[in-house]
Write a protein that holds these residues in place. Structure first.
Motif, short mmCIF file in Angstrom:
data_model
loop_
_atom_site.label_atom_id
_atom_site.label_comp_id
_atom_site.label_asym_id
_atom_site.label_seq_id
_atom_site.Cartn_x
_atom_site.Cartn_y
_atom_site.Cartn_z
N UNK A 37 0.82 -1.21 0.00
CA UNK A 37 0.00 0.00 0.00
C UNK A 37 0.86 1.26 0.00
N UNK A 38 1.98 1.23 0.68
CA UNK A 38 2.87 2.39 0.74
C UNK A 38 3.53 2.70 -0.60
N UNK A 39 3.59 1.72 -1.49
CA UNK A 39 4.24 1.94 -2.78
C UNK A 39 3.43 2.87 -3.69
N UNK A 40 2.16 3.09 -3.37
CA UNK A 40 1.31 3.99 -4.16
C UNK A 40 1.08 5.28 -3.37
N UNK A 41 1.64 6.41 -3.81
CA UNK A 41 1.49 7.67 -3.08
C UNK A 41 0.03 8.08 -2.85
N UNK A 42 -0.86 7.67 -3.72
CA UNK A 42 -2.27 8.02 -3.57
C UNK A 42 -2.85 7.41 -2.28
N UNK A 43 -2.33 6.26 -1.89
CA UNK A 43 -2.81 5.61 -0.66
C UNK A 43 -2.39 6.37 0.59
N UNK A 44 -1.40 7.21 0.45
CA UNK A 44 -0.90 7.98 1.58
C UNK A 44 -1.56 9.36 1.63
N UNK A 45 -1.85 9.92 0.45
CA UNK A 45 -2.30 11.30 0.37
C UNK A 45 -3.81 11.47 0.21
N UNK A 46 -4.49 10.52 -0.39
CA UNK A 46 -5.92 10.66 -0.68
C UNK A 46 -6.76 10.02 0.43
N UNK A 99 -4.71 1.22 4.75
CA UNK A 99 -3.33 1.46 5.17
C UNK A 99 -3.28 1.95 6.62
N UNK A 100 -4.15 2.86 6.96
CA UNK A 100 -4.16 3.40 8.32
C UNK A 100 -4.57 2.35 9.35
N UNK A 101 -5.55 1.55 9.02
CA UNK A 101 -5.99 0.50 9.94
C UNK A 101 -4.90 -0.55 10.14
N UNK A 102 -4.31 -1.00 9.04
CA UNK A 102 -3.26 -2.00 9.13
C UNK A 102 -2.01 -1.46 9.83
N UNK A 103 -1.70 -0.20 9.57
CA UNK A 103 -0.54 0.42 10.24
C UNK A 103 -0.74 0.47 11.75
#
Length: 119
Positions: free
Chosen positions: A18-27, A36-40
């Motif tokens: 999930x971290x490999x796609x910037x959209x998953x971090x910013x959107x 991503x946030x739940x798993x993190x």
């Protein structure tokens, strides 16, 4: 809640994906962002329980602050109002600061009181 090392590894791999796609971090509207946030959070909880990071010793914390601020033992002794030999003793673990000096170390070097007091 992660229940095993195998689950931990699988979730960790998914987080890396999930971290490999910037959209998953910013959107924040993205499903992957939420995942991503739940798993993190799950990974952080597991690591806190099974791989805790111990607090640094007082000498480690002082050495770090000295390095960050470009302080020598002499300049630190002047800053704290103690002798250079006393600073050397703190750094070598030969003595502990008095309560008054511990307060100064905590306040002036921004080191948590629990580390300074060894709690």
């Amino acid at each position: 809640m992660i229940k095993s090392e195998k689950e931990y590894q699988a979730i960790l791999n998914r987080v890396e994906e999930l971290l490999s796609n910037p959209d998953n971090i910013e959107n924040s509207d993205s499903k992957s962002y939420i995942e991503l946030n739940l798993l993190s959070d799950l990974v952080a909880d597991y690591e806190e329980k099974y791989f805790p990071i111990p607090n640094p010793t007082l000498s480690e914390a002082i050495r770090l602050r000295m390095q960050e601020r470009g302080l020598t033992q002499k300049s630190l002794s002047e800053y704290l109002g103690v002798s250079t030999s006393r600073i050397s003793e703190y750094l070598n673990g030969k003595s502990e600061p008095t309560l008054k000096i511990a307060r100064e170390i905590s306040r002036k070097l921004d080191i948590e009181a629990s580390i300074v007091l060894g709690v």
